[in-house]
Design a protein around this motif. Structure first.
Motif, mmCIF file in Angstrom:
data_model
loop_
_atom_site.group_PDB
_atom_site.id
_atom_site.type_symbol
_atom_site.label_atom_id
_atom_site.label_comp_id
_atom_site.label_asym_id
_atom_site.label_seq_id
_atom_site.Cartn_x
_atom_site.Cartn_y
_atom_site.Cartn_z
ATOM 1 N N THR A 171 6.914 6.519 2.131
ATOM 2 C CA THR A 171 7.234 6.586 3.572
ATOM 3 C C THR A 171 7.619 5.182 4.011
ATOM 4 O O THR A 171 7.120 4.192 3.449
ATOM 5 C CB THR A 171 6.028 7.028 4.438
ATOM 6 N N GLU A 190 0.536 5.337 -8.282
ATOM 7 C CA GLU A 190 0.814 6.164 -7.105
ATOM 8 C C GLU A 190 2.296 6.109 -6.690
ATOM 9 O O GLU A 190 2.873 7.113 -6.289
ATOM 10 C CB GLU A 190 -0.098 5.643 -5.983
ATOM 11 N N THR A 195 7.661 9.888 -4.891
ATOM 12 C CA THR A 195 7.855 11.086 -4.055
ATOM 13 C C THR A 195 7.011 11.043 -2.785
ATOM 14 O O THR A 195 7.228 11.827 -1.875
ATOM 15 C CB THR A 195 7.475 12.347 -4.855
ATOM 16 N N ARG A 196 6.035 10.124 -2.740
ATOM 17 C CA ARG A 196 5.181 10.051 -1.546
ATOM 18 C C ARG A 196 5.554 8.869 -0.666
ATOM 19 O O ARG A 196 4.789 8.468 0.198
ATOM 20 C CB ARG A 196 3.714 9.970 -1.978
#
Ligand code: SAM
Length: 339
Positions: free
Chosen positions: A198, A27, A195-196
């Motif tokens: 946070t 992920e 890219t995900r």
């Protein structure tokens, strides 16, 4: 005179990526369905890599870590290890997700590999599937078991993400102790294919130390003068040691002596660098070692990278490279330049 960059940092450690292919889809690294792959013709052959490594060794490199992608997907990898093991190196290691280690641990050992860094983010099969999109936890554990019988000094690397696996600090430490491997917790980085990413998902070094202190009692930071290793090391009251790689919240660029070569011969002087130096044509075209060396020297002399430290100063931090840019410039992917 040793080769140093503009901040006086020597070039001592080289990560050599041998493939951009991977058999997991973690992920935090390869979350997409499709990728732009390197063509096989573009990959440096082992003989070309060997000549290139000789140039790096002459410039001061004495630690090499093979990586990827998943390096064990590169065909005949033990043959490359055999060649590299004959060079005057202080360390020759391999980073792997252990999917193929059951098969490869013995040939790698025979070929002269000294150490393994194994990536393992969870001990829970269901979570492994969620995190990697492969239902292969048992296979990975078999690989790790095979390796732990043959190799000492193994590091077990776990990227810790809030709400994903941050409840596994203690089980991972227990598991590491059971196989004689030192665990290193890695802060989730915003680089490459993340890219995900946070900031809320990052569990900082400070928080990890606080949590482990609450659980075990005082955690002692080990003083290791002169170390350029990316991990800060700690000891629990029971003597167990572990490391934390805090590249996201407390990076250590000033000590960074690492460079990377992609499988197609692109030289990067920082994980966050956007411009690489293409060395494949020079190596393949038969340029002399002196000519190749001069290219590398010039690049290292001019090196000013403090990529991770500069990221800390960014307000409202999000993923470093947007997906569209990664598609256009695949060498910015972590699985291309080697983690
Ligand atoms: N396939 C091999 C493996 O899994 O070890 C080698 C390549 S992998 C890119 C190398 C290391 O980079 C792994 O330990 C992985 O967890 C780490 N990594 C990849 N993306 C990361 C991210 N966004 N933050 C922190 N570590 C990351």
């Amino acid at each position: 005179m040793p080769l140093v960059d503009t901040l006086g940092r020597p070039l001592r450690t080289l990560r050599v990526s041998v493939t951009d292919r991977c058999n997991l889809r973690c992920e935090y690294c390869m979350p997409e369905q499709e990728y732009v792959w390197l063509s096989r013709d573009d990959l440096l052959h082992f003989e070309e890599l060997s000549r290139l490594v000789d140039v790096f060794v002459a410039l001061g490199v004495d630690k090499i870590r093979l990586t990827g992608g998943e390096p064990l997907l590169r065909r005949h990898l033990p043959e490359l290890v055999d060649v590299l093991a004959r060079k005057p190196l202080q360390d020759l290691a391999l980073t792997t997700n252990a999917m193929l280690l059951d098969e490869y641990a013995a040939p790698l050992k025979r070929a002269g590999l000294r150490r393994l860094n194994i990536s393992l983010d969870t001990l829970q099969p269901g979570r492994f599937l969620q995190l990697t999109r492969q239902n292969e936890h048992a296979r990975v554990m078999r690989g790790i078991n095979a390796a732990s019988r043959l190799f000492s000094g193994t590091k077990l690397d776990a990227v810790i993400m809030r709400g994903v696996n941050d409840d596994e600090l203690e089980p991972l430490l227990d598991y590491g102790a059971s196989i004689g491997a030192e665990v290193r917790f890695i802060e989730y980085m915003d680089v490459g294919g993340a890219t995900r990413w946070t900031s809320e998902t990052v569990v900082s070094r400070r928080e990890m130390v606080e949590r482990l202190t609450a659980r075990f009692g005082a955690v002692t930071a080990l003083d290791e003068p002169g170390s350029t290793a990316p991990a800060a090391r700690y000891a629990l009251p029971d003597g167990r040691m572990f490391g934390i790689i805090s590249s996201t919240t407390e990076p250590f660029c000033r000590d960074c002596d690492r460079a990377r070569i992609t499988a197609d011969g692109m030289f990067f002087t920082c994980l966050y660098a956007t411009d690489g130096l293409a060395l494949r044509d020079a190596v393949r075209g038969g340029e002399s070692p002196d000519t190749v060396s001069k290219l590398i020297e010039d690049r290292w002399h001019a090196r000013r990278d403090r990529g991770a430290e500069e990221r800390v100063e960014v307000r409202d931090r999000t993923a470093y490279v947007p997906l569209a840019t990664l598609r256009e410039h695949p060498h910015l992917e972590m699985h291309k330049r080697g983690g």
